[in-house]
Design a protein around this motif. Sequence first.
Motif, mmCIF file in Angstrom:
data_model
loop_
_atom_site.group_PDB
_atom_site.id
_atom_site.type_symbol
_atom_site.label_atom_id
_atom_site.label_comp_id
_atom_site.label_asym_id
_atom_site.label_seq_id
_atom_site.Cartn_x
_atom_site.Cartn_y
_atom_site.Cartn_z
ATOM 1 N N PHE A 3 47.327 53.845 42.623
ATOM 2 C CA PHE A 3 46.645 52.578 42.420
ATOM 3 C C PHE A 3 45.436 52.491 43.349
ATOM 4 C CE2 PHE A 3 51.158 52.007 41.554
ATOM 5 C CZ PHE A 3 51.104 51.611 40.229
ATOM 6 N N ALA A 9 46.859 47.327 41.099
ATOM 7 C CA ALA A 9 48.296 47.382 40.832
ATOM 8 C C ALA A 9 48.754 46.141 40.074
ATOM 9 C CB ALA A 9 49.055 47.510 42.144
ATOM 10 N N LEU A 13 50.437 45.985 36.344
ATOM 11 C CA LEU A 13 51.729 45.336 36.117
ATOM 12 C C LEU A 13 51.623 44.230 35.065
ATOM 13 C CD1 LEU A 13 53.386 44.975 39.637
ATOM 14 C CD2 LEU A 13 54.411 46.042 37.616
ATOM 15 N N PRO A 159 54.745 47.769 41.645
ATOM 16 C CA PRO A 159 53.985 48.929 41.168
ATOM 17 C C PRO A 159 54.721 50.245 41.358
ATOM 18 C CG PRO A 159 52.649 47.505 42.582
ATOM 19 C CD PRO A 159 54.070 47.074 42.748
#
Length: 232
Positions: A3, A9, A13, A159
């Motif tokens: 990431f 991140a 998500l 993450p």
Amino acid sequence: MIFKDRIDAGKQLAKALVQYANQADLVVLALPRGGVPVAYEIAEALNASLDVFVVRKLGVPTHEELAMGAIASRGTLIVNRNVVEAFGIDESRLEQVAQRELMELTRREKAYRGEREPLAVKGKKVILVDDGLATGASMRAAIAALKTLSPASLIVAVPTGPRDVCRKIEGEVDELVCLTQPEPYESVGTWYVDFSQTDDDEVRELLSRAEMRFMRSRHAETEKGTSYEHVF
């Protein structure tokens, strides 16, 4: 998967959580401080409210690195009775440690949230977010504490995390979304290009921005609904 930073991140998500978008009973909670920038992106993408959920470990006296329990937002106390009994910790000592950590938890919550009341979670779908899992101790304490507050469902979103820790977490919640479970794992920061520390000012700013955005969104929805009823 590497990431770029916590913002990246969070955006990644959010894509994996898109099925929860625009649900009125959805609340996003972040473990501060590092979980807040991740959760902010999720809350923005899903049009959900955002709050922090603070957890403080209760360290065994003389063995502070070992947790005998945890205390979480709303004053929820979780005690590991096996550890307490193994170290012969009496109730007065346990209470002393709990009170000390509660004071620090209260201080942090006020620093992050100011005078705003914590979001209600009873009967709500809750997405609990952090920037990654290491041992999973803080996340598991938060899960246990949140369950006492009777959410309708509890989803953990991170993450990255080690595979064995993710399996444990998955068995304790309704859903786990973890984008990458690499082996060997090393540490959370290994999977970020930029893993610089999130400070209190950033937490406060993101919570304030999230509240303003959510209020504007709800106001716009109300105005739209009023206009619709007027036409028909």
